[in-house]
Scaffold this active site. Structure first.
Site, PDB file in Angstrom:
ATOM      1  N   GLU A  95      -2.645  -0.668 133.721  1.00 52.36           N
ATOM      2  CA  GLU A  95      -1.593  -0.430 134.718  1.00 52.36           C
ATOM      3  C   GLU A  95      -1.224   1.052 134.687  1.00 52.36           C
ATOM      4  O   GLU A  95      -1.385   1.723 133.658  1.00 52.36           O
ATOM      5  CB  GLU A  95      -0.398  -1.342 134.367  1.00 52.36           C
ATOM      6  CG  GLU A  95       0.812  -1.238 135.235  1.00 52.36           C
ATOM      7  CD  GLU A  95       0.599  -1.568 136.714  1.00 52.36           C
ATOM      8  OE1 GLU A  95      -0.208  -0.866 137.360  1.00 52.36           O
ATOM      9  OE2 GLU A  95       1.270  -2.471 137.233  1.00 52.36           O
ATOM     10  N   ASP A  96      -0.711   1.547 135.804  1.00 55.42           N
ATOM     11  CA  ASP A  96      -0.314   2.958 135.840  1.00 55.42           C
ATOM     12  C   ASP A  96       1.040   3.188 135.185  1.00 55.42           C
ATOM     13  O   ASP A  96       1.219   4.101 134.395  1.00 55.42           O
ATOM     14  CB  ASP A  96      -0.317   3.498 137.291  1.00 55.42           C
ATOM     15  CG  ASP A  96       0.516   2.629 138.251  1.00 55.42           C
ATOM     16  OD1 ASP A  96       1.006   1.560 137.836  1.00 55.42           O
ATOM     17  OD2 ASP A  96       0.660   3.030 139.417  1.00 55.42           O
ATOM     18  N   ASP A  99       7.805   0.127 135.048  1.00 54.58           N
ATOM     19  CA  ASP A  99       9.092   0.686 135.465  1.00 54.58           C
ATOM     20  C   ASP A  99      10.168  -0.363 135.141  1.00 54.58           C
ATOM     21  O   ASP A  99      10.647  -0.412 134.013  1.00 54.58           O
ATOM     22  CB  ASP A  99       8.955   1.005 136.966  1.00 54.58           C
ATOM     23  CG  ASP A  99      10.157   1.695 137.560  1.00 54.58           C
ATOM     24  OD1 ASP A  99      10.867   2.378 136.831  1.00 54.58           O
ATOM     25  OD2 ASP A  99      10.384   1.559 138.777  1.00 54.58           O
ATOM     26  N   PHE A 148      10.939   9.816 139.559  1.00 58.69           N
ATOM     27  CA  PHE A 148       9.854   9.242 140.350  1.00 58.69           C
ATOM     28  C   PHE A 148       8.654  10.172 140.260  1.00 58.69           C
ATOM     29  O   PHE A 148       8.743  11.347 140.604  1.00 58.69           O
ATOM     30  CB  PHE A 148      10.276   9.052 141.812  1.00 58.69           C
ATOM     31  CG  PHE A 148       9.315   8.191 142.561  1.00 58.69           C
ATOM     32  CD1 PHE A 148       9.411   6.809 142.508  1.00 58.69           C
ATOM     33  CD2 PHE A 148       8.276   8.764 143.290  1.00 58.69           C
ATOM     34  CE1 PHE A 148       8.507   6.010 143.182  1.00 58.69           C
ATOM     35  CE2 PHE A 148       7.364   7.967 143.967  1.00 58.69           C
ATOM     36  CZ  PHE A 148       7.473   6.591 143.909  1.00 58.69           C
ATOM     37  N   ARG A 161      -1.921  10.460 145.539  1.00 62.53           N
ATOM     38  CA  ARG A 161      -2.686   9.807 144.466  1.00 62.53           C
ATOM     39  C   ARG A 161      -3.766  10.739 143.924  1.00 62.53           C
ATOM     40  O   ARG A 161      -4.214  10.601 142.792  1.00 62.53           O
ATOM     41  CB  ARG A 161      -3.366   8.531 144.997  1.00 62.53           C
ATOM     42  CG  ARG A 161      -2.412   7.430 145.402  1.00 62.53           C
ATOM     43  CD  ARG A 161      -3.166   6.134 145.621  1.00 62.53           C
ATOM     44  NE  ARG A 161      -2.411   5.150 146.365  1.00 62.53           N
ATOM     45  CZ  ARG A 161      -1.543   4.284 145.835  1.00 62.53           C
ATOM     46  NH1 ARG A 161      -1.316   4.286 144.544  1.00 62.53           N
ATOM     47  NH2 ARG A 161      -0.898   3.417 146.595  1.00 62.53           N
TER      48      ARG A 161
HETATM   49  P1  IMP Z   1       7.935  -2.346 138.172  1.00 66.61           P
HETATM   50  O1  IMP Z   1       7.652  -3.693 138.722  1.00 66.61           O
HETATM   51  O2  IMP Z   1       9.322  -1.881 138.565  1.00 66.61           O
HETATM   52  O3  IMP Z   1       7.692  -2.205 136.690  1.00 66.61           O
HETATM   53  O4  IMP Z   1       7.008  -1.332 138.936  1.00 66.61           O
HETATM   54  C1  IMP Z   1       5.680  -1.223 138.711  1.00 66.61           C
HETATM   55  C2  IMP Z   1       4.982  -0.570 139.875  1.00 66.61           C
HETATM   56  O5  IMP Z   1       5.854   0.247 140.653  1.00 66.61           O
HETATM   57  C3  IMP Z   1       3.919   0.359 139.365  1.00 66.61           C
HETATM   58  O6  IMP Z   1       2.703  -0.316 139.212  1.00 66.61           O
HETATM   59  C4  IMP Z   1       3.866   1.430 140.439  1.00 66.61           C
HETATM   60  O7  IMP Z   1       2.954   1.054 141.448  1.00 66.61           O
HETATM   61  C5  IMP Z   1       5.247   1.467 141.039  1.00 66.61           C
HETATM   62  N1  IMP Z   1       6.062   2.581 140.495  1.00 66.61           N
HETATM   63  C6  IMP Z   1       7.086   2.502 139.627  1.00 66.61           C
HETATM   64  N2  IMP Z   1       7.595   3.712 139.341  1.00 66.61           N
HETATM   65  C7  IMP Z   1       6.863   4.590 140.048  1.00 66.61           C
HETATM   66  C8  IMP Z   1       6.883   6.031 140.149  1.00 66.61           C
HETATM   67  O8  IMP Z   1       7.680   6.768 139.526  1.00 66.61           O
HETATM   68  N3  IMP Z   1       5.956   6.571 140.977  1.00 66.61           N
HETATM   69  C9  IMP Z   1       5.052   5.825 141.693  1.00 66.61           C
HETATM   70  N4  IMP Z   1       4.992   4.487 141.608  1.00 66.61           N
HETATM   71  C10 IMP Z   1       5.894   3.873 140.792  1.00 66.61           C
END
Ligand code: IMP
Length: 174
Positions: A95-96, A99, A148, A161
């Protein structure tokens, strides 16, 4: 549009990936690994990470969507499912960023129902300040503040990207 400041340079990311790959190699020695690359954000991280891991591995792709612009919609959708059955396999999710943790929790719950032999998580980034649900991250690249980020696979409205580093967008003061 504002300015993009470098948070993590390409060199810093490359170096960290070598360390993560060595840990993964050690943990999966003698096994065949099934790597699940979470689209779209992790495609660049995954491409670099898998090339540094020297154990037999398969790659599959899983498309997920939870964000519009800078905000999570709160609803996780599978936009592209795995092409293979992973039952009995040693699975590593790539995963990238974790959050709030909502996406990873959804993914772990979903993949567990498919009965892998083991299920681990590698994430390039973690933003602990935004945690809503604690999820395990077995291999973590970097912990970052509540900003962000874009680049190295991560987008803002599907753009940026292609930046070779992780950056932070600072809006123009007006
Ligand atoms: P979560 O469900 O809130 O943990 O979010 C996960 C997904 O949100 C990641 O796989 C990203 O695609 C996107 N995401 C969360 N934070 C960022 C950020 O700072 N930049 C870009 N994408 C983000």
């Amino acid at each position: 549009m504002g300015r993009i400041d470098t948070l993590l340079s390409k060199e810093a990311i490359d170096e960290r990936i070598q360390t993560l790959a060595a840990e993964i190699e050690r943990d999966f020695e003698g096994e065949t690994l099934t790597v699940i690359i979470v689209l779209k954000g992790s495609f660049i991280f995954a491409a670099d990470l898998v090339r540094a891991i020297n154990v037999p591995l398969r790659c599959d792709f899983l498309g997920l969507r939870s964000y519009e612009g800078k905000e999570s919609t709160g609803v996780v959708q599978i936009t592209h499912d795995l092409t293979r059955n992973i039952e009995g396999e040693h699975v590593l999710i790539i995963e990238d960023i974790v959050d709030t943790g909502l996406t990873m929790e959804y993914l772990l719950d979903n993949l567990k129902t498919r009965k892998p032999a083991s299920l681990k998580v590698a994430s390039l980034l973690h933003k602990p300040a935004r945690t809503k649900i604690e999820v395990p991250i077995d291999y973590l690249g970097f912990t970052i503040d509540d900003v962000f980020v874009i680049g190295y696979g991560l987008d803002f409205d599907q753009k940026f990207r292609n930046l070779p580093f992780i950056g932070v967008m600072t809006p123009d003061a007006d």
